[in-house]
Design a protein around this motif. Structure first.
Motif, PDB file in Angstrom:
ATOM      1  N   TYR A 450       6.290  -9.365  -5.939  1.00  0.00           N
ATOM      2  CA  TYR A 450       5.443  -8.289  -5.409  1.00  0.00           C
ATOM      3  C   TYR A 450       4.046  -8.809  -5.066  1.00  0.00           C
ATOM      4  CZ  TYR A 450       3.128  -3.787  -4.912  1.00  0.00           C
ATOM      5  OH  TYR A 450       2.421  -2.705  -4.408  1.00  0.00           O
ATOM      6  N   ALA A 451       3.514  -9.676  -5.907  1.00  0.00           N
ATOM      7  CA  ALA A 451       2.199 -10.252  -5.619  1.00  0.00           C
ATOM      8  C   ALA A 451       2.229 -11.031  -4.308  1.00  0.00           C
ATOM      9  CB  ALA A 451       1.762 -11.155  -6.771  1.00  0.00           C
ATOM     10  N   LYS A 457      -3.046  -7.587   0.688  1.00  0.00           N
ATOM     11  CA  LYS A 457      -3.792  -6.424   0.212  1.00  0.00           C
ATOM     12  C   LYS A 457      -4.587  -6.755  -1.053  1.00  0.00           C
ATOM     13  CE  LYS A 457      -2.419  -3.257   3.178  1.00  0.00           C
ATOM     14  NZ  LYS A 457      -3.373  -2.509   4.032  1.00  0.00           N
ATOM     15  N   GLY A 458      -4.620  -8.052  -1.401  1.00  0.00           N
ATOM     16  CA  GLY A 458      -5.398  -8.472  -2.553  1.00  0.00           C
ATOM     17  C   GLY A 458      -4.736  -8.220  -3.887  1.00  0.00           C
ATOM     18  N   GLU A 462      -1.440 -10.401 -12.016  1.00  0.00           N
ATOM     19  CA  GLU A 462      -1.712  -9.530 -13.163  1.00  0.00           C
ATOM     20  C   GLU A 462      -1.551  -8.061 -12.775  1.00  0.00           C
ATOM     21  OE1 GLU A 462      -3.073 -13.438 -13.840  1.00  0.00           O
ATOM     22  OE2 GLU A 462      -3.618 -12.055 -12.188  1.00  0.00           O
ATOM     23  N   LEU A 463      -2.076  -7.697 -11.604  1.00  0.00           N
ATOM     24  CA  LEU A 463      -1.917  -6.314 -11.143  1.00  0.00           C
ATOM     25  C   LEU A 463      -0.451  -6.033 -10.841  1.00  0.00           C
ATOM     26  CD1 LEU A 463      -2.995  -3.584 -10.229  1.00  0.00           C
ATOM     27  CD2 LEU A 463      -3.512  -4.604  -7.989  1.00  0.00           C
ATOM     28  N   ALA A 464       0.207  -6.970 -10.190  1.00  0.00           N
ATOM     29  CA  ALA A 464       1.627  -6.797  -9.858  1.00  0.00           C
ATOM     30  C   ALA A 464       2.471  -6.619 -11.116  1.00  0.00           C
ATOM     31  CB  ALA A 464       2.127  -7.993  -9.054  1.00  0.00           C
ATOM     32  N   TYR A 465       2.091  -7.331 -12.188  1.00  0.00           N
ATOM     33  CA  TYR A 465       2.845  -7.237 -13.442  1.00  0.00           C
ATOM     34  C   TYR A 465       2.838  -5.807 -13.970  1.00  0.00           C
ATOM     35  CZ  TYR A 465       4.590  -8.598 -18.058  1.00  0.00           C
ATOM     36  OH  TYR A 465       5.339  -8.719 -19.207  1.00  0.00           O
ATOM     37  N   ALA A 502       9.431   1.535  -1.165  1.00  0.00           N
ATOM     38  CA  ALA A 502      10.374   1.072  -0.139  1.00  0.00           C
ATOM     39  C   ALA A 502       9.639   0.620   1.111  1.00  0.00           C
ATOM     40  CB  ALA A 502      11.362   2.185   0.195  1.00  0.00           C
ATOM     41  N   PHE A 503       8.594   1.353   1.505  1.00  0.00           N
ATOM     42  CA  PHE A 503       7.795   0.944   2.668  1.00  0.00           C
ATOM     43  C   PHE A 503       7.145  -0.419   2.423  1.00  0.00           C
ATOM     44  CE2 PHE A 503       6.788   5.601   3.998  1.00  0.00           C
ATOM     45  CZ  PHE A 503       8.059   5.718   4.524  1.00  0.00           C
ATOM     46  N   GLU A 504       6.660  -0.628   1.197  1.00  0.00           N
ATOM     47  CA  GLU A 504       5.939  -1.866   0.893  1.00  0.00           C
ATOM     48  C   GLU A 504       6.871  -3.063   0.710  1.00  0.00           C
ATOM     49  OE1 GLU A 504       3.592  -1.191  -2.572  1.00  0.00           O
ATOM     50  OE2 GLU A 504       2.301   0.315  -1.630  1.00  0.00           O
TER      51      GLU A 504
END
Length: 693
Positions: A450-451, A457-458, A462-465, A502-504
């Protein structure tokens, strides 16, 4: 001419109700109006007819279903002979046949009927009614060799009496004998022979049936708990440490009412899911004190606790004499029965041999049946992020029992299993797995993926986790990575929460400009496709054309011949303005991009679906008056129209079904019923069968 099927046997105890239910399922997939006729009946209301009537929404008057009682039939045959009896019973059949396209005739049950030569009575009735025979042979506690001999003897018995036997079914065969019996039979009797195993859950009584038969008082328990199958009986007399290991999944604990330790211990084990029990039956008319019952209710809400006045021995005798029965009050058994039937019967072959002409009309039930059958034909794996939600668990039980697809339920495992146990649902069966996004080893892999996808988008690792621990994101990533074939969510999450991941992550197909949606609107006699009623607020002409082309493809995939109506408040060249011009431009784009599609627009709704209006407003059109795919100019119009038709016309709205994604993800209404969830999962599985990134 009415095509009739006479379902009969050669003796009692063949579990024929499973076959009766399965054959009705096949008939209602093909035919709009199926009648039922039982020439001979013990009592009314008849349990199986009530099941068929409730499940398949039969409007048939019960008075027309039954010929006569067995006592009356035996007296008539003794007094006037078999010919007179046959004539009376055939008259009853003819009255039903005059009203229905197809009639399912349920033969006598060979149980205390006092009819001499009962097999001959059934054979003669089948012949006089012009019905083909489907014969069922009971195989309970018989060897494969014995089952084979019984099938061959029954086949010759009916054919020698002039019957048109289209298939034979050996039912309730010991699982260890099924393969050998099936191999030895093959087509030895010159017709297909299907061998069905004995399924303990079908012969197991429900807790409600136990209470009714024993006259038990219900101290605790809700409707869901009372519907659980009692798969075993465990009699408690030992001390708790010795007693607990004896518990088995789905058992009813039978213990004296003063053994509060065993009651609380059994319910605590159920609450922990090790194992889930069906309920507790207290003997000797002893009722635990209020504080014990209150604790029991907190430990396992909904789990039945019953009380009887008798001691252990007479209670045991009553329990072991019980036999589970299919009926309108046992819908879960019906799903199990259909699962057994559809797994072991070649339904396509049997449908062909039934020779039922498919109705031109397509009812909501026929459409739903077709979805289930298509989904089963190439089993896929669907992830359900809202695994702990009651409706999702109940839908999962139906899907698994029917063999529609494999399932992945997301959620904290102990919590999810406890919820399932409270509902009497077992998750320890093939085809289902539970995954906790918080603790799954996949979380690291998904976070990295995901990251990478959202780096622009920055989004850091860590945020993705944190993001991928959300069940909607986790489920979407399972689909993206091929660990699941599709996803269904939205029972408790918003549409945005379902489709944003799903869009992302999955993104749109290469042949689609946008993601859009359709509803299958199941009217009384046909299925229409409405789009877009859920996703795009105000599509421009390019987007509207894309929605129409995608909707045509979706319609065709689900056997709805696409004839596209591009809807507007004016028809043809009668109106002008920005809104009409948008629809006109979209219509031309569809014609340019897909000249093979039938499309008309701008056109008003009445001119699109009503032939009489079309004849005046747009004569000669290949679409007007017979449109099947209706494309609305904006979300406001589409959403309100589908809801108005759903509520005012009694239509069944299936959807929204998303289209344009590389892999299938579908959204549920937060008010979705269990059947809505089952249908949406089946649609998702069918989409997965033909998806190409």
């Amino acid at each position: 001419m009415t095509r009739s099927v006479y379902l009969t046997g050669i003796g009692r105890g063949d579990g024929r109700q499973v076959i009766e239910l399965g054959v009705m399922e096949l008939l209602t997939r093909q035919v709009d109006r199926v009648g039922v006729y039982r020439p001979l009946v013990h009592d009314t209301p008849d349990r199986i007819f009530e099941l068929l009537r409730s499940r398949y929404r039969l409007a048939q008057d019960a008075a027309s279903v039954f010929g006569m009682g067995y006592e009356e039939a035996a007296a008539l045959q003794a007094d006037q002979g078999q010919a007179a009896l046959t004539a009376r019973l055939v008259d009853g059949y003819l009255r039903v046949a005059a009203e229905y396209e197809t009639v399912l005739i349920l033969g006598s049950d060979f149980a205390g009927t006092n009819l001499p030569a009962e097999l001959g009575v059934n054979a003669r009735l089948a012949n006089e009614c012009g019905a083909s025979v489907l014969a069922v042979i009971g195989g309970l506690e018989q060897s494969a060799e014995s089952v084979v001999a019984e099938v061959r003897n029954a086949y010759h018995a009916y054919t020698n009496l002039g019957c048109d036997v289209i298939a034979m079914i050996a039912n309730r065969v010991a699982p260890a004998e099924v393969a050998e019996a099936a191999e030895r039979l093959g087509r030895a009797p010159d017709v297909p022979v299907y061998v069905l195993p004995d399924e303990p859950a079908l012969s197991a009584p429900t807790v409600a049936q136990i209470a009714e038969t024993l006259g038990a008082r219900v101290l605790l328990g809700d409707d869901a708990g009372m519907s659980r199958d009692a798969l075993d009986f465990v009699f408690g007399g030992a001390m708790l440490p010795t007693f607990l290991p004896a518990l088995t999944p789905g058992c009813v604990v039978v213990t004296p009412g003063d053994r509060a330790d065993l009651v609380i211990g059994a319910l605590a084990a159920h609450s922990a899911g090790s194992p889930p029990i069906a309920g507790v039956l207290l003997t000797l008319d002893e009722k635990p004190p209020p504080h014990i019952l209150a604790l029991a209710n907190r430990l396992a809400p909904g789990t039945p606790v019953l009380s009887v006045a008798t001691g252990s021995f007479p209670t045991a005798a009553g329990l072991f004499a019980l036999d589970g029965k299919l009926g309108a009050g046992t819908p879960r058994k019906a799903e199990t029965a259909l699962g057994v039937f559809e797994t072991h019967v070649d339904t396509a072959e049997l449908t062909e041999r039934l020779s039922v002409a498919r109705s031109a009309r397509v009812t909501p039930m026929m459409f739903e049946h077709a979805l289930i059958e298509r989904a089963r034909s190439a089993r896929k794996r669907i992830v359900l992020p809202e695994g702990g939600e009651e409706r999702i668990l109940r839908a999962a039980e139906v899907l698994l029992r029917r063999g529609v697809c494999d399932l992945i339920l997301l959620g904290e495992e102990d919590t999810l299993r406890k919820k399932a146990a409270d509902l009497g649902i077992s998750l320890d069966q093939p085809g289902v797995s539970v995954v906790d996004p918080q603790t799954s080893p996949l979380r690291d892999r998904f976070a990295a993926l995901y990251a990478q996808l959202r780096a622009h988008k920055g989004v850091s690792y860590e945020l993705a986790y944190d993001v991928v621990a959300d069940v909607s994101y986790f489920g979407t990533l399972m689909v993206q990575e091929g660990l699941a074939d599709g996803m269904v969510s939205g029972a408790v999450h918003s549409t945005a929460a379902t489709i944003r991941p799903a869009f992302e992550i999955i993104k749109t197909r290469t042949d689609a400009a946008i993601v859009s949606s359709v509803f299958f609107m199941c009217l009384a006699d046909k299925v229409l496709v409405y789009g877009d009623c859920a996703v795009n607020p105000d599509p421009d002409a390019e987007q509207l054309a894309d929605i129409a082309i995608q909707a045509a493809g979706t319609a065709a995939r689900f056997d709805v011949q696409p004839r596209i109506a591009m809807l507007s408040y004016s028809t043809g060249t009668s109106g002008s303005g920005a809104d009409v011009d948008k629809v006109r431009a979209a219509t031309e784009l569809v014609r340019e991009r897909r000249p093979d599609l039938l499309v008309e627009g701008p056109i008003q709704y009445d001119a699109a679906v009503a032939p009489s209006v079309a004849a005046t407003k747009m004569p000669g059109s290949a679409v007007a008056g017979q449109a099947t795919v209706l494309i609305f100019p904006d979300l406001n119009t589409g959403n309100n129209t589908y809801k108005a038709v759903q509520r005012s016309a009694g239509a069944v709205a299936v959807g929204p079904v998303l289209q344009g994604l590389r892999k299938p993800v579908n959204d549920l209404s937060r008010g979705a019923l269990v059947q809505d969830i089952v249908t949406t999962v089946a649609i998702t599985a069918i989409q997965a069968q033909g998806e190409n990134p």
